[in-house]
Scaffold this motif. Sequence first.
Motif, PDB file in Angstrom:
ATOM      1  N   THR A  81       5.435   3.587  -2.809  1.00 25.59           N
ATOM      2  CA  THR A  81       5.691   4.824  -2.746  1.00 25.59           C
ATOM      3  C   THR A  81       6.701   5.471  -1.961  1.00 25.59           C
ATOM      4  O   THR A  81       7.198   6.488  -2.639  1.00 25.59           O
TER       5      THR A  81
ATOM      6  N   ASN B 266      -6.289   5.150  -1.548  1.00 26.58           N
ATOM      7  CA  ASN B 266      -5.025   5.167  -1.303  1.00 26.58           C
ATOM      8  C   ASN B 266      -4.151   5.205  -2.326  1.00 26.58           C
ATOM      9  O   ASN B 266      -3.051   5.620  -2.581  1.00 26.58           O
ATOM     10  N   TRP B 267      -4.411   4.493  -3.454  1.00 26.62           N
ATOM     11  CA  TRP B 267      -3.631   4.683  -4.958  1.00 26.62           C
ATOM     12  C   TRP B 267      -3.548   6.023  -5.044  1.00 26.62           C
ATOM     13  O   TRP B 267      -2.525   6.575  -5.724  1.00 26.62           O
TER      14      TRP B 267
ATOM     15  N   TYR C  40      -1.000  -2.060  -6.072  1.00 23.27           N
ATOM     16  CA  TYR C  40      -2.286  -2.043  -5.684  1.00 23.27           C
ATOM     17  C   TYR C  40      -3.038  -3.022  -6.466  1.00 23.27           C
ATOM     18  O   TYR C  40      -3.926  -3.503  -5.928  1.00 23.27           O
TER      19      TYR C  40
ATOM     20  N   TRP D 238      -8.591   0.837  -1.256  1.00 22.39           N
ATOM     21  CA  TRP D 238      -7.551   0.836  -1.859  1.00 22.39           C
ATOM     22  C   TRP D 238      -7.444   1.790  -3.085  1.00 22.39           C
ATOM     23  O   TRP D 238      -6.268   2.342  -3.282  1.00 22.39           O
TER      24      TRP D 238
ATOM     25  N   CYS E 265      -1.234   7.898  -3.107  1.00 24.40           N
ATOM     26  CA  CYS E 265       0.080   7.887  -3.530  1.00 24.40           C
ATOM     27  C   CYS E 265       0.353   8.525  -4.923  1.00 24.40           C
ATOM     28  O   CYS E 265       1.768   9.106  -5.022  1.00 24.40           O
TER      29      CYS E 265
ATOM     30  N   VAL F 106       3.998   1.362  -8.406  1.00 27.93           N
ATOM     31  CA  VAL F 106       2.815   1.793  -7.397  1.00 27.93           C
ATOM     32  C   VAL F 106       1.598   1.223  -7.903  1.00 27.93           C
ATOM     33  O   VAL F 106       0.916   0.373  -7.148  1.00 27.93           O
ATOM     34  N   SER F 107       1.280   1.265  -9.050  1.00 28.60           N
ATOM     35  CA  SER F 107      -0.165   0.924  -9.601  1.00 28.60           C
ATOM     36  C   SER F 107      -0.183  -0.791  -9.543  1.00 28.60           C
ATOM     37  O   SER F 107      -1.138  -1.243  -9.200  1.00 28.60           O
TER      38      SER F 107
ATOM     39  N   MET G 111       0.644  -1.330  -0.136  1.00 25.15           N
ATOM     40  CA  MET G 111       0.091   0.064   0.040  1.00 25.15           C
ATOM     41  C   MET G 111       0.869   1.446   0.097  1.00 25.15           C
ATOM     42  O   MET G 111       0.563   2.161  -0.869  1.00 25.15           O
TER      43      MET G 111
END
Length: 374
Positions: free
Chosen positions: A169, A324-325, A308, A321, A328, A304-305, A165
């Motif tokens: 990042t 939070n994506w 997730y 989620w 980020c 990062v993606s 999560m």
Amino acid sequence: MTARIMQNPWRLLLAINVAVIVGVFVHKIQLPPYVPYIHLLVDYHFGFVKRALIGAVVALFTDKVPVWLVFALGGVTWLVTLALYARLFQKTFGFTARTLPLFVFIAGSPFFLKNFMHTLGHFDIYGCALAIILLLVPAGSLLFVALAALFSIILVLVHHIHLLMYVPTIIAIVVIRHYLTHGCDRTNVAFGIIALLVVSALFFAAQFVGTMPIPEADFVAYLKTRMADPSRTELLQFAYIWYQPLAQEISDTWGRLPHNILGVPVFALLIWLHTPLWRYFSNLIAALAKDTHRRLVVAALAGVSLAYLVMFAMVFDYSRWISNWAVCMFLILHAVKMLPAARETPPIPSEDQKTNIFGLIITLIPRVGIVRPF
């Protein structure tokens, strides 16, 4: 007067956001804090277990945990995160009439502070707060990499899902602020690799070794001794998550998938409403002075993606989620702004009618939710 507000409504939208956040808070404190409360009860009494750091810290100060502590601790954390982000925005962009639309699109996004208010007491916001600190402190020495490693360890001990999560990042921030800006050598590269291996090992230990080592009935009995009001047994209904194996979590997620996937169009719409912000982010990347920096930033966003996407396949709290994506993405935007640029990127226009409409809509959306949209 009305025409002037419609042409440049950003101060009004900022005020509306404040009112919406207050409304979300009033609604939130009336709801039972099922998952956040039990996390304040679990500690390391029976040895190393997952999701126990916050409860262990609370246990240092009190033997009995009142329910109101969820909202007090969560509220203080939210306020600290707000203050940190305000300082970050001031440092990166400054507070002016030209940057106000950008601030509204980020700070007023239903993905960000408003959703953190709705999930008050959950652990997501800790990752955001620590990532913001890494965007604020000096990044020129190995102490910065060490601090990032320490923050990552703390987050994994709070909840091991942070490895997917917020740790990616944090890695992106370290790469952008330290390695791209100050260069790579054997020492700092080796240090970064070792830190990553340590954090990864801790994740696997929490995931596969951190199961509660006693029968669930005995575990619940211990939790009751930590409660200020042991009669509220309904707050212990999620004790099973300290026993649930990864295979069961994945099975539950895929079992709920046909129903939860219906929220994807809503998530896509919410992301689309942030188009002026994404356009600005894209222009910011395109304006970077070095091709290498552009490629690595794009790779960081993809990494990062991807993390997730993996999380989506494992745990079904989809609204959290996706929120939070987006957070980020907001934080990486700040990191990108700190890189050398070949030219100035024009800010989000403050008098464009379509942009104003998008800003109004995201301002009026109070939050995204936890599992399903809204």
